[in-house]
Enzyme design. Structure first.
Site, PDB file in Angstrom:
ATOM      1  N   ASP A  21       0.845  -1.192   0.000  1.00 48.51           N
ATOM      2  CA  ASP A  21       0.000   0.000   0.000  1.00 48.51           C
ATOM      3  C   ASP A  21       0.887   1.251   0.000  1.00 48.51           C
ATOM      4  O   ASP A  21       1.729   1.409   0.871  1.00 48.51           O
ATOM      5  CB  ASP A  21      -0.934  -0.009   1.211  1.00 48.51           C
ATOM      6  N   SER A  52      -7.144   4.069  -1.320  1.00 50.30           N
ATOM      7  CA  SER A  52      -6.953   2.614  -1.342  1.00 50.30           C
ATOM      8  C   SER A  52      -8.234   1.866  -1.696  1.00 50.30           C
ATOM      9  O   SER A  52      -8.170   0.765  -2.246  1.00 50.30           O
ATOM     10  CB  SER A  52      -6.448   2.116   0.017  1.00 50.30           C
ATOM     11  N   THR A  67      -7.957  -2.082   1.557  1.00 48.83           N
ATOM     12  CA  THR A  67      -7.359  -2.972   0.544  1.00 48.83           C
ATOM     13  C   THR A  67      -7.890  -4.403   0.624  1.00 48.83           C
ATOM     14  O   THR A  67      -8.436  -4.908  -0.360  1.00 48.83           O
ATOM     15  CB  THR A  67      -5.822  -2.914   0.614  1.00 48.83           C
ATOM     16  N   GLU A  97      -1.319  -7.947   1.765  1.00 48.35           N
ATOM     17  CA  GLU A  97      -1.074  -6.500   1.779  1.00 48.35           C
ATOM     18  C   GLU A  97      -0.049  -6.082   2.832  1.00 48.35           C
ATOM     19  O   GLU A  97      -0.139  -6.478   3.994  1.00 48.35           O
ATOM     20  CB  GLU A  97      -2.375  -5.728   2.066  1.00 48.35           C
ATOM     21  N   HIS A 114       2.256   8.648   4.831  1.00 53.00           N
ATOM     22  CA  HIS A 114       1.389   9.684   5.429  1.00 53.00           C
ATOM     23  C   HIS A 114       2.119  10.404   6.560  1.00 53.00           C
ATOM     24  O   HIS A 114       1.915  11.594   6.771  1.00 53.00           O
ATOM     25  CB  HIS A 114       0.100   9.057   5.974  1.00 53.00           C
ATOM     26  N   ASP A 174      -1.396   0.088  -4.815  1.00 50.45           N
ATOM     27  CA  ASP A 174      -2.656   0.730  -5.203  1.00 50.45           C
ATOM     28  C   ASP A 174      -2.417   2.182  -5.613  1.00 50.45           C
ATOM     29  O   ASP A 174      -3.159   2.756  -6.387  1.00 50.45           O
ATOM     30  CB  ASP A 174      -3.671   0.638  -4.060  1.00 50.45           C
ATOM     31  N   HIS A 200      -1.702  10.960  -0.692  1.00 47.45           N
ATOM     32  CA  HIS A 200      -1.273  10.107  -1.804  1.00 47.45           C
ATOM     33  C   HIS A 200      -0.823  10.978  -2.970  1.00 47.45           C
ATOM     34  O   HIS A 200      -1.179  12.140  -3.036  1.00 47.45           O
ATOM     35  CB  HIS A 200      -2.428   9.214  -2.271  1.00 47.45           C
TER      36      HIS A 200
END
Ligand SMILES: [Zn+2]
Length: 375
Positions: free
Chosen positions: A47, A88, A141, A256, A265, A303, A330
Site C-alpha cells: 500500500d 486505497s 485494501t 497486503e 502519510h 494501489d 497520496h
C-alpha cells in the site's frame, strides 16, 4: 564440375532445412511459454509503494531485496473514476474487480453497484482463496476483495460481508469488528459455526495447516514493525500459502503490506523503508513457494504512491537514506508492477490498474472476463 554443383546444391538445401527447423523450434518454444498458465496467483499489494519506496527499502537493506529477482516489470496507472489521485478503496477495487470507481468505494462500481471480485470468481470456480494484511482485515485494501460497501469506513458492515463468502483463510487485525458490534451479532461465533478455526495469536495461527482459518491477531490494526509487529506478515503469508496449497485446483491469495502507506502519510522515510523490507520478506515466502511449485504467479504492485517520496541521497554501505516528501497524502504517479512465474510477461509495460484484474482473470481462466481497460 557436376559433383561440385551437386555438393553446393545439397549444402544449400541442408542450410535451408536447418533454418526452417530452427524457426519451427523457436515458434514452438514461444508458443509453449505463452501457453503455460498458473494454477495459483499470489497478488501482493504494497500500500502506497511507489518506485522510491522500493528503492528506500533496497538502500536501507544494503542493496538486498527479493524484488530484485523479478524480471517482468511494468507500471500501473492508478487514477480512479473520480480523481487523478486515488485512495486505497478505489485502488484496490480496480485490482479486485476491473472497475475504476469513486474514491472510498469498496467492491462497487462508480454507481455503487456491487461488482464480483476475483476472489469471488475464484471461489466459484473451486479454487481456494485467502486475504492477509498487517492492518485490520476490514481495512480498504483487503475489504475491496471480499466486501461490497459504498464507503470504506463501515468496518462492521465489511466484517459482516466476510460471512457472505466462503473465503478459506484470512489473517490480520480487526477482531473488534467481528465481536463488539452495534448490531450485537457475534461474528466469531458465526464463523465457528461455518467451520472456521478462529484463532488470535500468531503462534496458534501459524500452527494451522488445513481447513478454514480466521486469524484475527489484533483488536484493530497491527502495529508498525518499528513498534514491535515482528515478522507477523511473512509468517501470515506463509501460513496462508501452506493452507491454500492443499487445493490441487489452485488458489488466489492477496497479501497486503499496509504500513508502507502509513509511513508515507507520516512523512517518515525510515518507517517506509522498514515496512518495505518487511513486505519484501513476505514476498520472499511467496517466491520460495512459487519456485518449488512451478505453477504459481507472484505479482507485486501497489494501489498508489503515498507521500511523493524523493530520495536525495543515500548509502547502500551504511543503509541510510536522505529523503523528502511532497505531501502527507497520496500522489498520482504510476506505481511499479513486478511479476514472477507463468504468465509474468503479461504484466510488462504501462497498464491501467484495471487491466491487472483482467490479466489475472484470464490467466486463471476465471469468469470468461476480458481485460477492461478504461481511458
Ligand atoms: Zn493512504
Amino acid at each position: 564440375m557436376k559433383f561440385r554443383k551437386i555438393c553446393k546444391l545439397l549444402s544449400l538445401v541442408m542450410i535451408l532445412a536447418l533454418i526452417c527447423m530452427n524457426g519451427l523450434a523457436q515458434k514452438r518454444k514461444t508458443r509453449s511459454s505463452l501457453e503455460k498458465l498458473p494454477n495459483n496467483i499470489i497478488l501482493m499489494i504494497g500500500d502506497g509503494m511507489g518506485v522510491a519506496q522500493v528503492y528506500s527499502g533496497l538502500t536501507v537493506n544494503h542493496g538486498q531485496l527479493n524484488l530484485t529477482g523479478f524480471k517482468s516489470i511494468g507500471f500501473s496507472k492508478t487514477y480512479s473514476a473520480t480523481d487523478y489521485t486515488t485512495d486505497s478503496g478505489a485502488g484496490a477495487t480496480a485490482l479486485s474487480t476491473g472497475n475504476k470507481t469513486y474514491n472510498y468505494a469498496i467492491g462497487v462500481d462508480k454507481d455503487s453497484v456491487p461488482c464480483k471480485t476475483i476472489l469471488e470468481y475464484a471461489e466459484e470456480a473451486g479454487l481456494s482463496t485467502g486475504l492477509v494484511s498487517t492492518s485490520s482485515i476490514t481495512h480498504a485494501t483487503p475489504a475491496a476483495f471480499i466486501a461490497h460497501q459504498p464507503f470504506r469506513d463501515d468496518y462492521e458492515a465489511i466484517a459482516a460481508d466476510f460471512l457472505k463468502t466462503d473465503i478459506d483463510v484470512f489473517i490480520g487485525g480487526g477482531r473488534q469488528f467481528f465481536s463488539q458490534r452495534k448490531d450485537q451479532r457475534d461474528l466469531l461465533k458465526e464463523l465457528r459455526q461455518k467451520g472456521y478455526q478462529v484463532v488470535f495469536s500468531m503462534d496458534s495461527i501459524q500452527n494451522i495447516r488445513q481447513g478454514k482459518l480466521a486469524g484475527l491477531n489484533a483488536p484493530d490494526h497491527n502495529p508498525a514493525v518499528v513498534q514491535g509487529r515482528g515478522d507477523m506478515l511473512p509468517r501470515a503469508a506463509e501460513t496462508a500459502i501452506n493452507i491454500l496449497s492443499n487445493n490441487k485446483k489452485g488458489f488466489f491469495l492477496m497479501v497486503e503490506g499496509s504500513h508502507i502507506d502509513w509511513g508515507g502519510h507520516a512523512n517518515n522515510a525510515d518507517y517506509v523503508a522498514r515496512e518495505v523490507i518487511d513486505f519484501d520478506n513476505a514476498i520472499g515466502k511467496a517466491m520460495e513457494f512459487a519456485q518449488k511449485d512451478g505453477n504459481t504467479l507472484v505479482i507485486v504492485t501497489a494501489d498508489h504512491e503515498t507521500g511523493g517520496l524523493v530520495l536525495l541521497d543515500g548509502s547502500f554501505e551504511k543503509g541510510t537514506i536522505v529523503a523528502k516528501f511532497a505531501t502527507t497524502s497520496h500522489s498520482g504517479t504510476m506505481v511499479p508492477v513486478f511479476a514472477w512465474g507463468p504468465g509474468a510477461e503479461n504484466f510488462q509495460g504501462i497498464q491501467e490498474n484495471t487491466e491487472i484484474f483482467g490479466k489475472m482473470m484470464s490467466l486463471l481462466k476465471l469468469g470468461g472476463v476480458t481485460p477492461n481497460p478504461q481511458e
